[in-house]
Design a protein around this motif. Structure first.
Motif, short mmCIF file in Angstrom:
data_model
loop_
_atom_site.label_atom_id
_atom_site.label_comp_id
_atom_site.label_asym_id
_atom_site.label_seq_id
_atom_site.Cartn_x
_atom_site.Cartn_y
_atom_site.Cartn_z
N LYS A 100 17.75 -74.04 0.06
CA LYS A 100 17.69 -74.89 1.24
C LYS A 100 18.16 -74.09 2.45
O LYS A 100 19.21 -73.44 2.39
CB LYS A 100 18.56 -76.15 1.08
CG LYS A 100 18.06 -77.14 0.04
CD LYS A 100 18.90 -78.41 0.07
CE LYS A 100 18.38 -79.44 -0.93
NZ LYS A 100 19.13 -80.72 -0.86
N GLU A 171 14.25 -82.36 5.91
CA GLU A 171 15.30 -83.31 6.27
C GLU A 171 15.73 -83.04 7.70
O GLU A 171 16.09 -81.91 8.05
CB GLU A 171 16.48 -83.15 5.33
CG GLU A 171 17.67 -84.03 5.65
CD GLU A 171 18.86 -83.74 4.76
OE1 GLU A 171 19.97 -84.18 5.11
OE2 GLU A 171 18.68 -83.04 3.74
N SER A 173 18.19 -84.26 11.05
CA SER A 173 19.36 -85.04 11.44
C SER A 173 18.95 -86.16 12.39
O SER A 173 17.90 -86.07 13.06
CB SER A 173 20.40 -84.14 12.09
OG SER A 173 19.90 -83.59 13.30
#
Length: 602
Positions: A100, A171, A173
């Protein structure tokens, strides 16, 4: 990044001009010592054509040198090929298994219209270059030009293999300040995957949303892009991909200011088609880069001797022209001018076309792969590589050698091992008798080979003549199909062998993937080999101690398949007036522009 630029040394001016006949704004003798009012004129050989450097059309150094000055990045290469921190933010590995990688944007990262540069911009770049959202494999016309997507098709005109390793939506924020990508498997060059060098984060997502979806509010436009991606909304993605593919292409100053939105220290203020492009410091830029030159004008001309003349006349201060003995000699005679010469990043090569019904295509021999391979190998045996180096390159660089690797520069750590194990040494000398024997075994009687190259380039004219003289001794018939617009013809099937240069934008081991992988962006000759694709798969995830071994296997496969043949490393000439301080170059794109913020004009 699995992409290579068409080399600056291999490019051609879109519309050549006589430099002494046109002085754009900011030219002449108005240079001042201070930053305020300071002007720098740079000579370049090909005109700008796109703000999106990640499409097939935009993938050129002529574009990247401009976007590099107009946009910040997460990192860049210095003159020692070390990656330095960029101005946009930071990159960190937050997990090793699974891999990641998190990108965090600085608070002052803003587009020039005040919109934050954030996760949505990088998410769009990932989506557009990953091929995951394409509903068709290609969207090209018969002549190789790009079709517009219909309402039920999606095709983004880019394919970066490393980004295909990111399958899940990233992903992001809540505040959009960070984005995290999860890879499906380890990736050797994860530090170089996004945001390094001229590409930055790509084109602004909110402008794409405005143009494609009619959403004027920047935040809502970004949300609309993300929603369309997450929902895999074909109708909206069709419009988004059309805008992304061609909406940022232009060859003169656009009336639509949205196309000029940027996040770096310079803004485009003038562009006269094929003549010059002017960049000026943006007074609203709040990022950390503080260039010392207020106005930079890039002047276009494909004639390297014209560039030397322009230096002498004071119309150009800095240039990196095509290097020839005449250019070097003329430049060295100029007073108040510094000339530096060395190996450059670009390398010359001959590539073959495998899928056009020509002499190198198996279909020409009823699908017999072996016969086509014999004809390709025969041609490789006739390419007079040493003769080309001795006659054309050594007058510029006495230490020049034949390049024997497709992917590594002579003198690099893996070079000797690769050359020793690839089988390229079988082509060290011209072998006319061997070529004749292979043609006879293949039953190929006087095959015609169409060679495509930049026929306005004197060096390539000489190379083609030497190749022609040698190949015809073996029984080939050479047809010159050189073209001033050679770049737009790459991959169109109208030629059998091409002669041009590659210049890398990265030092990563995966950098050459798109040159050889089946169907990839830079695989213009239609080469397709299952063994090669499997080796490339292993290279993508290779630990450091396996990289040389796998690189050798890759190059041996390319030699065995007679993909084409490397010839030499381009000599590089950097010429600048002594009034310019901190002139330098690096051996990846954007070459002499890498440290533009350090330039000073006295």
């Amino acid at each position: 990044m699995n992409k290579r630029f068409l080399a600056a040394g291999a490019s051609v001016a879109a519309a050549a001009m006589v430099l002494t006949a046109c002085t754009p704004p900011g030219g002449g003798d108005d240079n001042e010592n201070s930053s305020e009012g300071s002007v720098l004129n740079i000579g370049w050989n090909e005109a700008f054509r796109s703000m999106n450097t990640q499409t097939t059309n935009g993938n050129a150094v002529s574009n990247s040198i401009v976007t590099y000055m107009m946009n910040d990045n997460f990192g860049f290469y210095d003159d020692e090929l070390k990656v330095q921190d960029g101005a946009l933010g930071s990159i960190e590995q937050v997990s090793e298994d699974p891999l990641k990688v998190k990108y965090t944007f600085n608070d002052d990262a803003k587009w020039s219209d005040g919109t934050p540069v954030n996760a949505a911009d990088l998410a769009l770049t990932w989506a557009a270059t990953s091929s995951h959202f394409n509903t068709v494999k290609s969207n090209a016309n018969e002549d190789g030009t790009l079709k517009e997507n219909s309402s039920d098709t999606v095709y983004f005109d880019s394919s970066v293999v490393s980004r295909q390793l990111i399958e899940d939506f990233p992903e992001m924020s809540d505040d959009g300040k960070s984005i995290t990508f999860t890879y499906t498997k380890p990736f050797a060059d994860w530090k170089l995957a996004f945001g390094i060098g001229p590409d930055g984060v790509g084109v602004p997502a909110h402008i794409v949303g405005k143009k494609a979806l009619g959403v004027d509010d920047p935040a809502k436009a970004k949300d609309a892009i993300i929603t369309a991606l997450k929902d895999e909304d074909t109708e909206k993605l069709s419009k988004i991909s059309n805008t992304w593919n061609t909406g940022f292409d232009f060859t003169s100053m656009p009336k639509d200011e949205d196309l000029l939105v940027h996040n770096g220290p310079y803004k485009m203020t003038d562009y006269k088609e094929g003549q010059y492009l002017t960049l000026t410091l943006d007074e609203n830029y709040t990022g950390p880069k503080k260039p010392k030159v207020e106005t930079v004008t890039i002047r276009y001309n494909g004639d390297p001797m014209a560039m030397v003349q322009a230096i002498e006349n004071g119309e150009v201060d800095f240039t990196q022209p095509q290097a020839t003995a005449d250019v070097l000699s003329a430049a060295e005679e100029l007073e108040g001018v510094t000339v530096d010469s060395a190996d450059g990043a670009t390398y010359e090569h001959v590539d073959f076309t495998f899928d056009n019904g020509g002499p190198f295509d198996p279909e020409t021999y009823g699908g017999d792969e072996e016969k086509a391979n014999q004809v390709r190998t025969a041609f490789m045996k006739t390419v007079p590589r040493q003769d080309i180096v001795d006659k054309i390159i050594k007058p510029l660089n006495p230490d020049a050698v034949v390049r024997d690797s497709y992917n590594q520069v002579p003198g690099s750590p893996m070079y000797d091992e690769i050359v020793k194990g690839s089988g390229i040494d079988g082509f060290e000398d011209v072998d006319i008798d061997g070529a004749k024997k292979l043609l006879e075994e293949a039953g190929a009687d006087a095959p015609t080979v169409r060679i495509m190259y930049d026929n306005t380039n004197s060096r390539r004219q000489q190379e083609v003549q030497l190749i022609k003289e040698s190949a015809e001794k073996a029984g080939f018939k050479i047809k010159d199909v050189g073209d001033v617009n050679w770049g737009s013809r790459l991959g169109d099937g109208t030629y059998d062998a091409s002669l041009f240069g590659w210049q890398s934008e990265s030092t990563g081991i995966t950098d050459s993937d798109s040159n050889y992988r089946t169907g990839s962006q830079n695989n213009f000759g239609g080469y397709s080999d299952e063994k090669t694709d499997k080796i490339l798969d292993k290279i993508l995830v290779a630990p450091e101690d396996k990289q040389a071994e796998l690189s050798t296997k890759l190059e041996k496969q390319l030699v065995d398949d007679a993909f084409g043949i490397p010839i030499f490393q381009h000599p590089s000439l950097v010429i600048h007036r002594d009034t310019l301080k901190n002139a330098s170059t690096t051996t990846v794109s954007p070459t002499i522009f890498w440290n533009y913020w350090e330039w000073e004009v006295n």
